[in-house]
Design an enzyme around this catalytic site. Structure first.
Site, PDB file in Angstrom:
ATOM      1  N   ASN A 122       0.794  -1.213  -0.197  1.00 20.23           N
ATOM      2  CA  ASN A 122      -0.024   0.060   0.049  1.00 20.23           C
ATOM      3  C   ASN A 122       0.874   1.292  -0.099  1.00 20.23           C
ATOM      4  OD1 ASN A 122      -1.772   2.147   0.556  1.00 20.23           O
ATOM      5  ND2 ASN A 122      -2.973   1.128   2.087  1.00 20.23           N
ATOM      6  N   LYS A 144       3.432   1.051   3.275  1.00 21.54           N
ATOM      7  CA  LYS A 144       2.624  -0.219   4.013  1.00 21.54           C
ATOM      8  C   LYS A 144       3.061  -1.548   3.473  1.00 21.54           C
ATOM      9  CE  LYS A 144      -0.284   2.795   6.309  1.00 21.54           C
ATOM     10  NZ  LYS A 144      -1.679   2.910   6.717  1.00 21.54           N
ATOM     11  N   ARG A 189      -2.936  -1.944  -3.395  1.00 18.79           N
ATOM     12  CA  ARG A 189      -3.927  -1.127  -3.265  1.00 18.79           C
ATOM     13  C   ARG A 189      -3.854  -0.025  -4.207  1.00 18.79           C
ATOM     14  NH1 ARG A 189      -5.351   3.839   0.781  1.00 18.79           N
ATOM     15  NH2 ARG A 189      -7.321   3.724   0.210  1.00 18.79           N
ATOM     16  N   HIS A 206     -12.947   2.898  -0.244  1.00 18.23           N
ATOM     17  CA  HIS A 206     -12.938   1.913   0.780  1.00 18.23           C
ATOM     18  C   HIS A 206     -13.552   0.582   0.824  1.00 18.23           C
ATOM     19  CE1 HIS A 206     -12.807   5.844   3.619  1.00 18.23           C
ATOM     20  NE2 HIS A 206     -11.730   5.433   3.328  1.00 18.23           N
ATOM     21  N   HIS A 226     -17.793   2.534   7.505  1.00 20.31           N
ATOM     22  CA  HIS A 226     -16.001   2.576   7.844  1.00 20.31           C
ATOM     23  C   HIS A 226     -15.885   4.112   8.247  1.00 20.31           C
ATOM     24  CE1 HIS A 226     -11.663   1.756   6.477  1.00 20.31           C
ATOM     25  NE2 HIS A 226     -11.876   3.226   6.418  1.00 20.31           N
ATOM     26  N   ASN A 244     -10.296   8.376  10.106  1.00 22.53           N
ATOM     27  CA  ASN A 244      -9.851   9.762   9.741  1.00 22.53           C
ATOM     28  C   ASN A 244     -10.788  10.065   8.568  1.00 22.53           C
ATOM     29  OD1 ASN A 244      -8.419  12.313  10.418  1.00 22.53           O
ATOM     30  ND2 ASN A 244      -7.295  11.654   8.369  1.00 22.53           N
ATOM     31  N   GLY A 245     -10.617   9.245   7.784  1.00 22.30           N
ATOM     32  CA  GLY A 245     -11.502   9.143   6.433  1.00 22.30           C
ATOM     33  C   GLY A 245     -12.774   8.241   6.610  1.00 22.30           C
ATOM     34  N   ARG A 258     -11.447  16.416   6.231  1.00 17.58           N
ATOM     35  CA  ARG A 258     -12.290  16.588   5.034  1.00 17.58           C
ATOM     36  C   ARG A 258     -13.871  17.174   5.216  1.00 17.58           C
ATOM     37  NH1 ARG A 258     -11.024  10.850   2.792  1.00 17.58           N
ATOM     38  NH2 ARG A 258      -8.844  11.027   2.164  1.00 17.58           N
ATOM     39  N   ASP A 292      -8.192  14.437  15.383  1.00 17.83           N
ATOM     40  CA  ASP A 292      -8.174  13.145  16.115  1.00 17.83           C
ATOM     41  C   ASP A 292      -9.416  13.027  17.060  1.00 17.83           C
ATOM     42  OD1 ASP A 292      -7.876  10.672  18.069  1.00 17.83           O
ATOM     43  OD2 ASP A 292      -5.781  10.974  17.057  1.00 17.83           O
ATOM     44  N   LEU A 293     -10.473  12.086  16.955  1.00 17.64           N
ATOM     45  CA  LEU A 293     -11.676  12.008  17.831  1.00 17.64           C
ATOM     46  C   LEU A 293     -11.203  12.144  19.239  1.00 17.64           C
ATOM     47  CD1 LEU A 293     -14.369  12.017  16.822  1.00 17.64           C
ATOM     48  CD2 LEU A 293     -13.116  11.776  14.862  1.00 17.64           C
ATOM     49  N   GLY A 312     -14.806   3.769  14.225  1.00 16.18           N
ATOM     50  CA  GLY A 312     -15.772   2.521  14.225  1.00 16.18           C
ATOM     51  C   GLY A 312     -15.443   1.531  15.255  1.00 16.18           C
ATOM     52  N   ASN A 341     -13.258   1.439  17.833  1.00 14.76           N
ATOM     53  CA  ASN A 341     -12.746   1.874  19.158  1.00 14.76           C
ATOM     54  C   ASN A 341     -13.499   3.097  19.893  1.00 14.76           C
ATOM     55  OD1 ASN A 341     -10.262   0.188  18.877  1.00 14.76           O
ATOM     56  ND2 ASN A 341      -9.771   1.467  17.011  1.00 14.76           N
ATOM     57  N   GLU A 396      -8.204  -4.816   5.283  1.00 13.85           N
ATOM     58  CA  GLU A 396      -7.934  -4.543   4.240  1.00 13.85           C
ATOM     59  C   GLU A 396      -6.894  -5.367   3.234  1.00 13.85           C
ATOM     60  OE1 GLU A 396      -9.341  -0.206   2.985  1.00 13.85           O
ATOM     61  OE2 GLU A 396      -8.593  -0.101   5.018  1.00 13.85           O
TER      62      GLU A 396
END
Length: 404
Positions: free
Chosen positions: A7, A14, A93, A183, A211, A214-215, A244, A285-286, A335, A337, A384
């Protein structure tokens, strides 16, 4: 059979290495190359069951980075293969395949050309994806087959009523301006998992997958096919994300260009990198947003409410599109955590007969609803990279093991 998954980003790679034994996929190692092209570039390699190995090395480009990945995977001390000839295939990917690809594809010169022709549809993603493919071929050689796995492919089952924008149809026909969705590997993976938990054939299920990271994007599956998804021609459309904006009145763009004298690149940066949760409250960051909210920051409280509200609206819309729903799935970083986000959304869906089990939700269990809930809600970790490995296996197996 061994498959390497790649990726590739603009300054990162990655990777994960899988070994397939009797159709079971076993992870051997994973790693991350960071800050490619910078002086402080490095590789972090994690063999299964062993400590991380960190290698700091000047990596001027992706070719140098892939050469280091190859060297690391074959290292006698912490590598997982003796020679790259053990790699039977490489899965990549690729974010945007447009209408050209409805499935994964064996990479050829024509496939690379087709991906490049869609650079304008995904300028931040497709170029580094191709860079990774070309660097991998240069490092590992042309004898190892490479496979492109497209984020957009699974969404190509959407009907025109879902993917068409209400603009002159010639623009769609000549320039491909339509909804594509993203996604895809994640949505498909967790949707199939949900069908198994429901103990129903996937082709008979109505499933909504969320999904949320962050996105983020929301997707509706009906009878085993995607019928709608929240992201559009690009990953900017849909729910509020880390940086975004998600859905926005198009006239806002024209207003900003005129009022603030912003050019297209500035607008693009604003909507993709400076908006979303970051724009609403100063944090993307949430976890930071929750902390600010708990400390009394009203902007953070408003941002969280808006974040949940947008997701709730899409779920509600897709319940209508599907004429009901069997299961709702939460996946990805937020989603999987953030139990508070899930709780607020699920409680607002009580009209569907959903009964949230608050203890299960707080513990991040797989099954988040009570036994008598009319709609099941699951928390399913996405994978993924595994999907990319499985897709690569599907494409290359007939070549490696031809039918007699």
């Amino acid at each position: 059979m061994k498959i390497l998954v790649i990726n590739c980003g603009s300054s990162s790679i990655k990777y994960q290495m899988f070994d397939i034994l009797d159709t079971e996929f076993h992870l051997l190692a994973k790693g991350l190359v960071e800050k490619i092209g910078q002086k402080d570039s490095s590789l972090t390699h994690t063999p299964l069951g062993k400590d991380n190995v960190v290698i700091e090395e000047n990596l001027p480009d992706h070719s140098a980075a892939m050469a280091l990945v190859e060297k690391t995977l074959t290292n006698p001390e912490y590598g997982v293969i003796k020679d790259v000839s053990e790699i039977d295939g490489v899965g990549h990917r690729v974010v945007h395949g447009g209408e050209a690809f409805t499935d994964s594809a064996l990479i050829t010169e024509d496939v690379i050309k087709a991906i490049k022709e869609r650079y304008d549809l995904a300028p931040l993603h497709n170029p580094p994806n191709v860079t990774g493919i070309e660097a991998c071929i240069k490092s590992l050689g042309t004898d190892i087959p490479n496979v492109a796995v497209f984020d957009t492919a699974i969404h190509q089952t959407m009907p025109p009523k879902a993917y068409m924008y209400a603009i002159p149809v010639e623009i769609y026909k000549e320039h491909g301006v339509r909804k594509y969705g993203f996604h895809g590997t994640s949505h498909g993976y967790v949707a199939h998992k949900a069908a198994k938990l429901l103990d129903k054939p996937f082709e008979e299920c109505k499933i909504i997958t969320c999904h949320v990271g962050n996105g983020g994007s929301i997707t509706a599956f009906d009878n085993g096919k995607v019928v709608d998804t929240s992201m559009g021609m690009t990953p900017l459309e849909g729910i509020i994300m880390g940086t975004r904006s998600g859905d926005i009145d198009p006239a806002v763009i024209l207003y900003l260009m005129e009022k603030l004298e912003m050019n297209p690149q500035q607008i693009n940066d604003l909507l993709n990198k400076k908006s979303g949760m970051l724009g609403l409250c100063g944090a993307s960051d949430l976890r930071d947003v929750h902390k600010q909210s708990q400390e009394g920051d009203q902007d953070a409280k408003n941002a969280l409410e808006a974040f949940n509200y947008r997701i709730l609206k899409y779920i509600g819309a897709y319940v209508a599109v599907l004429n009901g729903v069997d299961a709702i799935v939460f996946t990805a970083g937020v989603g999987e955590n953030d139990w508070i986000i899930r709780q607020e959304i699920i409680k607002s869906l009580s009209y569907l007969g959903i009964e949230l089990d608050e203890e299960r939700n707080k513990k991040n269990d797989l099954h988040l609803t009570t036994s008598d809930s009319k709609v099941q809600v699951y928390r399913i970790p996405t994978n993924e990279e595994l999907v990319i490995a499985q897709e690569t296996f599907k494409i290359i197996k007939p070549q490696l093991c031809p039918a007699k």
